[in-house]
Write an enzyme that holds these catalytic residues in place. Structure first.
Site, short mmCIF file in Angstrom:
data_model
loop_
_atom_site.label_atom_id
_atom_site.label_comp_id
_atom_site.label_asym_id
_atom_site.label_seq_id
_atom_site.Cartn_x
_atom_site.Cartn_y
_atom_site.Cartn_z
N ARG A 1 6.40 -11.29 -11.49
CA ARG A 1 7.24 -10.75 -10.42
C ARG A 1 8.73 -10.89 -10.74
NH1 ARG A 1 8.31 -12.78 -4.46
NH2 ARG A 1 8.76 -10.80 -3.43
N HIS B 1 11.61 -8.02 -10.40
CA HIS B 1 12.82 -8.18 -9.58
C HIS B 1 14.08 -8.18 -10.43
CE1 HIS B 1 11.10 -9.54 -5.45
NE2 HIS B 1 10.33 -8.67 -6.05
N ASN C 1 13.96 -12.06 -2.23
CA ASN C 1 13.88 -13.16 -3.20
C ASN C 1 13.89 -14.54 -2.56
OD1 ASN C 1 13.87 -11.43 -5.40
ND2 ASN C 1 16.10 -11.46 -5.64
N HIS D 1 -0.33 -6.88 -8.23
CA HIS D 1 -0.81 -7.65 -7.08
C HIS D 1 -2.28 -8.04 -7.23
CE1 HIS D 1 2.70 -6.22 -4.26
NE2 HIS D 1 3.10 -6.95 -5.27
C1 HEM Z 1 5.55 -1.39 -4.90
C2 HEM Z 1 6.43 -2.15 -4.32
C3 HEM Z 1 6.26 -3.64 -4.19
C4 HEM Z 1 6.44 -4.35 -3.05
C5 HEM Z 1 6.87 -3.80 -1.69
C6 HEM Z 1 6.14 -5.72 -3.36
C7 HEM Z 1 6.25 -6.76 -2.47
C8 HEM Z 1 5.78 -8.05 -2.69
C9 HEM Z 1 5.78 -9.11 -1.71
C10 HEM Z 1 6.33 -8.99 -0.30
C11 HEM Z 1 5.20 -10.19 -2.29
C12 HEM Z 1 4.94 -11.55 -1.63
C13 HEM Z 1 6.22 -12.36 -1.58
C14 HEM Z 1 6.11 -13.58 -0.72
O1 HEM Z 1 5.40 -13.56 0.29
O2 HEM Z 1 6.78 -14.58 -1.04
C15 HEM Z 1 4.86 -9.83 -3.64
C16 HEM Z 1 4.26 -10.66 -4.55
C17 HEM Z 1 4.06 -10.34 -5.87
N1 HEM Z 1 4.48 -9.17 -6.50
FE1 HEM Z 1 5.08 -7.50 -5.59
N2 HEM Z 1 5.78 -5.82 -4.67
C18 HEM Z 1 5.85 -4.57 -5.22
C19 HEM Z 1 5.63 -4.25 -6.55
C20 HEM Z 1 5.41 -5.18 -7.53
C21 HEM Z 1 5.49 -4.92 -8.95
C22 HEM Z 1 5.88 -3.58 -9.56
C23 HEM Z 1 5.18 -6.09 -9.58
C24 HEM Z 1 5.14 -6.38 -11.06
C25 HEM Z 1 4.98 -5.48 -12.00
C26 HEM Z 1 4.88 -7.06 -8.56
C27 HEM Z 1 4.44 -8.34 -8.79
C28 HEM Z 1 4.14 -9.26 -7.80
C29 HEM Z 1 3.43 -10.49 -8.05
C30 HEM Z 1 2.80 -10.91 -9.36
C31 HEM Z 1 3.40 -11.19 -6.83
C32 HEM Z 1 2.84 -12.59 -6.57
C33 HEM Z 1 3.95 -13.59 -6.90
C34 HEM Z 1 3.59 -15.05 -6.71
O3 HEM Z 1 2.48 -15.39 -6.30
O4 HEM Z 1 4.49 -15.88 -6.97
N3 HEM Z 1 5.06 -6.49 -7.34
N4 HEM Z 1 5.24 -8.52 -3.86
#
Ligand code: HEM
Ligand code: NAG
Ligand code: NAG
Length: 321
Positions: free
Chosen positions: A61, A65, A93, A193
């Site tokens: 992630r 970002h 973030n 995800h």
């Molecule tokens: C399409 C739009 C996207 C949105 C709106 C989005 C939004 C989010 C949100 C809200 C979270 C949870 C954050 C939290 O509750 O602290 C999350 C987690 C995550 N996102 Fe996304 N995301 C998107 C695309 C992506 C992309 C493109 C990637 C990587 C290529 C990605 C990788 C991740 C990963 C791996 C997590 C888990 C992180 C952890 O457990 O520390 N996301 N995302």
């Protein structure tokens, strides 16, 4: 005094440069100048994931970002200074992106292994993301190298550029298209995800108010995420949150997407997006290949023309000058 000023001019001239148009990344950049660089990154990523499996998701992630805010330039890593407020406190973030300590550990080890400041922080994040995917059962892909690090960061830019989990499909797609990415990239990259977690505050409305959600799944979310309080309780983004598989897409077909933005990719309306979700569900080979290709595309996002860049000595701070 004159000697000191001369030193400063010299140091500045070599530490910061202006981004040339079309700086080309290449896979073999460190092969000759620091062959230990990539193995050093991988071994620290592997150790970090052994300590805490979620770290793989967090590192992946972090790269996303980084890249979505003024290109992949390590800007997300910068701490606030007197002259700018960085990206760490931007809404998407704050108390959410993680992995900074692992990046610091890697940077120190790589500076040592390379006997100098050779590898940019932005490249380290890109490689750490790839190694995390591979370590958690995904397919590895070749990362292009040669990114430079920014000399500034912007909280406002992070707030403007990072997509919201409450957005609908057309808004998500516009966000990706503004970066030169397509619907195919959006659906493949959202497959990230398949690992990691989100906080109750992010999925509460989905658990209590949305109708395109499997009722048993909604019930299980409500049992861990109360209507008020418990904002930081974590829910897994799919049912196998430690494995880089296609269970995320299977879940979307069953209306078990955790985030509103996840379920937007599959609405049962036979749209192009639905088709891509069906295509990846149960087809891990294709998903892995397309995911790697889209990561390379995302990883090519570069800082705007004319930005000042450098190879940062310490990922949290710009070089002294
Ligand atoms: C399409 C739009 C996207 C949105 C709106 C989005 C939004 C989010 C949100 C809200 C979270 C949870 C954050 C939290 O509750 O602290 C999350 C987690 C995550 N996102 Fe996304 N995301 C998107 C695309 C992506 C992309 C493109 C990637 C990587 C290529 C990605 C990788 C991740 C990963 C791996 C997590 C888990 C992180 C952890 O457990 O520390 N996301 N995302
Ligand atoms: C960057 O600047 C060069 C000329 O210096 C120009 O040819 C190119 O189109 C510019 N690129 C962007 C994205 O503005
Ligand atoms: C459900 O939606 C209503 C109306 O938009 C809102 O006021 C309420 O806070 C939402 N409930 C939860 C738990 O998010």
């Amino acid at each position: 005094m004159a000697a000191k000023q001369t030193f400063f001019v010299f140091f500045t001239a070599f530490s910061a440069i202006i981004v040339p148009a079309l700086a080309q990344l290449r896979p073999d950049l460190y092969d000759a100048i620091c062959p230990q660089a990539l193995p050093t990154i991988r071994s620290i990523v592997e150790r970090a994931i052994e300590r805490e499996p979620r770290m793989g998701a967090s590192l992946l992630r972090l790269h996303f970002h980084d890249c979505f805010v003024n290109g992949c330039d390590g800007s997300v890593l910068l701490d606030d200074t007197k002259t700018f407020t960085g990206e760490k406190t931007a809404g998407p973030n704050m108390n959410s992106v993680r992995g900074f300590e692992v990046i610091d550990e890697i940077k120190d080890a790589v500076n040592q292994a390379c006997l100098g400041n050779i590898v940019s922080c932005a490249d380290i994040v890109a490689v750490a993301a790839r190694d995390s995917v591979a370590m958690l059962g995904g397919q590895s892909y070749q990362v292009l190298l040669g990114r430079k690090d920014s000399r500034t960061a912007s909280k406002d830019a992070a707030n403007r550029n990072l997509p919201s989990p409450f957005s609908d499909l057309s808004t998500l797609l516009s966000s990706f298209q503004s970066k030169g990415l397509t619907l195919e990239d959006l659906v493949a990259l959202s497959g990230a995800h398949t690992i990691g977690f989100a906080k109750c505050a992010i999925f509460r409305n989905r658990a209590y108010n949305e109708t395109n959600i499997d009722p048993h799944f909604a019930e299980s979310l409500r049992s861990m995420c109360p209507p008020t309080g418990g904002d930081t309780v974590l829910g897994p983004l799919d049912e196998s949150e430690k494995k880089f598989d296609t269970v995320y897409y299977d879940g979307l077909l069953q209306q078990k997407g955790l985030l509103h933005s996840d379920q937007e990719l599959f609405k049962g309306d036979r749209s192009a997006s639905d088709g891509l979700v069906r295509y990846y569900s149960g087809n891990s080979k294709t998903f892995w290949a397309d995911f790697g290709a889209s990561m390379v595309k995302m990883g090519n996002l570069s800082p705007p023309n004319g930005s000042e860049v450098e190879i940062r000595m310490d990922c949290r701070r710009v070089n002294f000058n």
